[in-house]
Design a protein around this motif. Structure first.
Motif, PDB file in Angstrom:
ATOM      1  N   THR A  11      61.481  46.423  15.273  1.00 33.93           N
ATOM      2  CA  THR A  11      62.105  47.711  15.593  1.00 33.93           C
ATOM      3  C   THR A  11      63.579  47.609  15.950  1.00 33.93           C
ATOM      4  O   THR A  11      64.261  48.620  16.018  1.00 33.93           O
ATOM      5  N   LYS A  61      52.732  41.261  17.829  1.00 33.06           N
ATOM      6  CA  LYS A  61      53.210  42.579  17.408  1.00 33.06           C
ATOM      7  C   LYS A  61      53.712  42.572  15.968  1.00 33.06           C
ATOM      8  O   LYS A  61      53.905  43.625  15.369  1.00 33.06           O
ATOM      9  N   LYS A 136      58.031  58.302  23.503  1.00 31.38           N
ATOM     10  CA  LYS A 136      59.344  57.646  23.538  1.00 31.38           C
ATOM     11  C   LYS A 136      59.575  56.982  24.893  1.00 31.38           C
ATOM     12  O   LYS A 136      60.198  55.924  24.985  1.00 31.38           O
ATOM     13  N   LEU A 138      57.503  55.470  26.672  1.00 30.34           N
ATOM     14  CA  LEU A 138      56.726  54.236  26.808  1.00 30.34           C
ATOM     15  C   LEU A 138      57.570  52.997  26.538  1.00 30.34           C
ATOM     16  O   LEU A 138      57.246  51.907  27.007  1.00 30.34           O
ATOM     17  N   ASP A 139      58.637  53.164  25.755  1.00 30.04           N
ATOM     18  CA  ASP A 139      59.522  52.030  25.456  1.00 30.04           C
ATOM     19  C   ASP A 139      60.964  52.526  25.386  1.00 30.04           C
ATOM     20  O   ASP A 139      61.548  52.639  24.315  1.00 30.04           O
ATOM     21  N   LYS A 141      63.558  51.047  26.178  1.00 24.16           N
ATOM     22  CA  LYS A 141      64.487  50.017  25.730  1.00 24.16           C
ATOM     23  C   LYS A 141      64.487  49.885  24.207  1.00 24.16           C
ATOM     24  O   LYS A 141      65.541  49.725  23.584  1.00 24.16           O
ATOM     25  N   GLY A 142      63.314  49.938  23.608  1.00 24.56           N
ATOM     26  CA  GLY A 142      63.211  49.747  22.165  1.00 24.56           C
ATOM     27  C   GLY A 142      63.506  50.991  21.351  1.00 24.56           C
ATOM     28  O   GLY A 142      63.968  50.895  20.211  1.00 24.56           O
ATOM     29  N   GLY A 215      58.238  57.127  19.278  1.00 27.96           N
ATOM     30  CA  GLY A 215      58.692  55.923  19.946  1.00 27.96           C
ATOM     31  C   GLY A 215      58.334  54.681  19.159  1.00 27.96           C
ATOM     32  O   GLY A 215      58.227  54.712  17.932  1.00 27.96           O
ATOM     33  N   THR A 216      58.153  53.569  19.851  1.00 35.63           N
ATOM     34  CA  THR A 216      57.796  52.314  19.189  1.00 35.63           C
ATOM     35  C   THR A 216      56.340  51.939  19.432  1.00 35.63           C
ATOM     36  O   THR A 216      55.884  50.898  18.982  1.00 35.63           O
ATOM     37  N   ALA A 217      55.622  52.784  20.157  1.00 37.76           N
ATOM     38  CA  ALA A 217      54.220  52.484  20.474  1.00 37.76           C
ATOM     39  C   ALA A 217      53.339  52.537  19.231  1.00 37.76           C
ATOM     40  O   ALA A 217      52.384  51.786  19.100  1.00 37.76           O
TER      41      ALA A 217
END
Length: 245
Positions: A11, A61, A136, A138-139, A141-142, A215-217
């Motif tokens: 990501t 991941k 969004k 949830l992460d 930073k990413g 997000g990235t989840a």
């Protein structure tokens, strides 16, 4: 010898660096070049290394697989590959489609006894923002790294990617609480308008990147569904503004 592999789960720039480092540490691998936007890695080997060994060196991941070569002279093979890709794309989009379905259903149930299109659209937009901003968050930073890959403003102003989830949360609360709805609608047109420009350009350029709408989840590909998702919100905002003014 050189081999090209597909890698999912990357990501951001740190993901790219981590993958390159992990693969480079494997015996008989002399060079690794990772393309973040395409989600590919070109690996130079002294001796052939099995995909299973490559996968073991990566964090859980990430998923690595051999890139399939398409035979342009075989129409039947081409059709089969297209069918597999389409099925895979629908499977990847399943979380997004389910979330939109639940948001729409909840918005309908809130007003089925005393139906109002305006109230339905306000609650749909409010719930849409709250749910999508949650993923969004949830992460935090990413998300900015993924978002700036296609959002024009986030590319130029990195701070925008950091505050974007909070903007969505604020807009969601404004719609649900019916607070300064006119301002929320105008901000929606501006924010989603900018993102839609980036999504459209990405689709036209046929780039293979991940959508950061959840997000990235969740791993979601950038597809026409992302464009439609934004378009629905923009159309609702326009209709609401027309009714107000």
């Amino acid at each position: 010898m050189k081999h090209t592999y597909k890698i999912t789960g990357m990501t951001c720039g740190s993901c790219k660096a981590s993958v390159e480092k992990s693969l480079s540490n494997i015996d008989n691998i002399t060079n690794v070049e990772v393309n973040l936007e395409k989600g590919e890695a070109t690996i130079t080997m002294e001796k052939h290394v099995k995909v299973e060994e490559l996968q073991k060196s990566l964090a859980t991941k990430y998923t690595i697989s051999q890139k399939e070569e398409k035979n342009v002279f075989s129409s039947s093979q081409f059709k089969n590959v297209e069918a597999v890709e389409e099925k895979s794309k629908l499977q990847q989009l399943k979380p997004l489609l389910l979330i939109i379905f639940y948001i729409a259903t909840a918005s309908v149930l809130l007003h089925y006894k005393d139906w109002s299109w305006n109230a339905f659209m306000l609650d749909f937009m409010g719930l849409f923002y709250i749910v999508f901003s949650f993923f969004k968050m949830l992460d935090l930073k990413g998300f900015p790294e993924s978002f700036k890959m296609y959002d024009p403003l986030a590319k130029r102003v990195p701070a925008y990617g950091w505050i974007y989830p909070f903007i969505e949360t604020a807009l969601g609360l404004m719609f649900l609480m019916r607070f300064k709805v006119e301002i929320a609608l105008i901000v929606t047109l501006v924010v989603l308008g900018i993102t839609t420009i980036g999504v459209t350009k990405t689709l036209l350029d046929k780039k293979s990147i991940r959508c950061a709408c959840l997000g990235t989840a969740l791993k979601l590909p950038m597809t026409e569904a992302t464009f439609i998702e934004n378009a629905i919100m923009i159309v609702m905002a326009v209709l609401m503004l027309i009714n107000i003014f």
